[in-house]
Structure formats: C-alpha cells, structure tokens
Write an enzyme that holds these catalytic residues in place. Structure first.
Site, short mmCIF file in Angstrom:
data_model
loop_
_atom_site.label_atom_id
_atom_site.label_comp_id
_atom_site.label_asym_id
_atom_site.label_seq_id
_atom_site.Cartn_x
_atom_site.Cartn_y
_atom_site.Cartn_z
N HIS A 180 7.77 -7.51 -9.00
CA HIS A 180 9.09 -7.56 -8.40
C HIS A 180 9.29 -8.88 -7.65
O HIS A 180 8.32 -9.62 -7.42
CB HIS A 180 9.32 -6.38 -7.43
CG HIS A 180 8.25 -6.20 -6.40
ND1 HIS A 180 7.94 -7.16 -5.47
CD2 HIS A 180 7.41 -5.17 -6.15
CE1 HIS A 180 6.98 -6.71 -4.70
NE2 HIS A 180 6.62 -5.51 -5.09
P1 TYD Z 1 5.59 -0.90 -4.55
O1 TYD Z 1 6.54 -1.88 -3.98
O2 TYD Z 1 5.79 -0.49 -5.97
O3 TYD Z 1 4.11 -1.37 -4.35
P2 TYD Z 1 3.38 -2.70 -4.93
O4 TYD Z 1 4.31 -3.84 -4.75
O5 TYD Z 1 2.17 -2.82 -4.11
O6 TYD Z 1 3.04 -2.48 -6.35
O7 TYD Z 1 5.64 0.39 -3.61
C1 TYD Z 1 5.05 1.63 -3.96
C2 TYD Z 1 5.82 2.73 -3.27
O8 TYD Z 1 5.71 2.62 -1.84
C3 TYD Z 1 7.29 2.72 -3.60
O9 TYD Z 1 7.71 4.06 -3.76
C4 TYD Z 1 7.95 2.15 -2.37
C5 TYD Z 1 7.00 2.52 -1.25
N1 TYD Z 1 6.95 1.53 -0.17
C6 TYD Z 1 7.50 1.83 1.07
O10 TYD Z 1 8.04 2.92 1.29
N2 TYD Z 1 7.43 0.89 2.07
C7 TYD Z 1 6.85 -0.32 1.87
O11 TYD Z 1 6.81 -1.16 2.82
C8 TYD Z 1 6.30 -0.63 0.59
C9 TYD Z 1 5.66 -1.96 0.33
C10 TYD Z 1 6.37 0.33 -0.40
#
Ligand code: TYD
Length: 151
Positions: A53
């Site tokens: 992302h």
């Molecule tokens: P995600 O952004 O997909 O994690 P990564 O970038 O590490 O692969 O986040 C995974 C899940 O956690 C998603 O459902 C969103 C949630 N999340 C939060 O609620 N707060 C946060 O600060 C972060 C980073 C993720």
C-alpha cells in the site's frame, strides 16, 4: 546514509555501555516528524508479503529491532529500490505516496513501525493501479500540463 526517491536510511546513535545497547528515537529530533502511532509486525513467515500500500498523508520510520526483513519502495514514476533492514540502530524513512512491500522476514523479525499520524483507513491506497493514477494526477497538477502517455 543512502537516499532514494525521498526514502532515506537514518542512523541512530547507539548509547551502549557494559549493560548493553540503547537506541533513542525522538520525534522532530532523530526523525523528521512528531510520533503519533507505533505498531510492530512479527511472526510473519518468509513467504509473506506485507504492506502493499501507499499512504496519502502518513510518514513512517521502519526499524527491524530484531531479525531482518526487506522493504521494496516504488514512487510510481518508474523508480524503485530495495532496502535490507537488519540493524536495530537504523531506520528507513518513508515519506507519503510511496508504495511499499515488506517481505523476506526472518523467523525472529520484529519490525517496528513509527508513524506520523493516527490510523485512518481512508488515507491508505491499497490498489496499485489507483496509486499510479493518483501519482499521475499529482504529477500533471504540479507541471500544469497533461502528462498522459508519460511513464
Ligand atoms: P495492514 O495495513 O494490512 O498491515 P501491514 O501493512 O503490516 O501489512 O493492517 C492489517 C490490519 O490491521 C488491517 O485490518 C488494518 C489494521 N490496522 C489498524 O487497525 N491500525 C493500524 O495502525 C494498522 C497499521 C493496521
């Protein structure tokens, strides 16, 4: 210190003594923003790819406080780079609007993420084609002319 498409590896001072190491990361001092949020990623297998992302607003510092991982960054204008995070006293600064993939996690990897903003799902761009479209729009806006057809 290496620099690439605004992404930058920062080296933090190690305040070690005979008891061990200590690394301090203060907002607006060791890193270029106030700290609003931290989260950390661990237990990701070696075949897992995380991130995938870009963020419209948030800036990040990524530190592998244990183990190692890799981060691929892309600016949507054809530039990309891979950084290996394997030293707890270095952190990768990632500005807004950079596509990032984290992968190649070692079994003991603990990836600490420091962010400039609270979590807001709307500022995440999770579709790569949309990311390219937004970059293209911003780029043509800055130049005041159409960049259609440009890479
Ligand atoms: P995600 O952004 O997909 O994690 P990564 O970038 O590490 O692969 O986040 C995974 C899940 O956690 C998603 O459902 C969103 C949630 N999340 C939060 O609620 N707060 C946060 O600060 C972060 C980073 C993720």
């Amino acid at each position: 210190m290496s620099r690439y498409i605004g992404v930058q590896m920062l080296e933090f001072a190690q305040k070690g003594d005979e008891r061990g190491h200590l690394v301090i990361v203060e907002g607006m001092k060791d890193i270029p923003f106030e700290i609003k949020r931290i989260f950390y990623i661990y237990g990701s297998g070696e075949n897992v790819v995380r991130g995938q992302h870009a963020n419209r607003e948030s800036e990040f510092i990524l530190i592998n406080v244990a183990g190692k991982s890799k981060v691929r960054v892309k600016d949507g204008k054809g530039n990309e780079a891979v950084f290996c995070l394997n030293r707890p006293h270095t952190g990768l600064y990632i500005p807004p609007m950079i596509w990032k993939d984290m992968y190649d996690f070692s079994e003991d990897s603990v990836l600490l993420c420091i962010a400039s903003s609270n979590y807001c799902p709307e500022e995440y761009i999770r579709d790569y084609d949309e990311f390219l479209r937004v970059i293209q729009e911003e780029y043509s806006g800055i130049n005041g002319q159409s960049t259609q057809g440009r890479k």
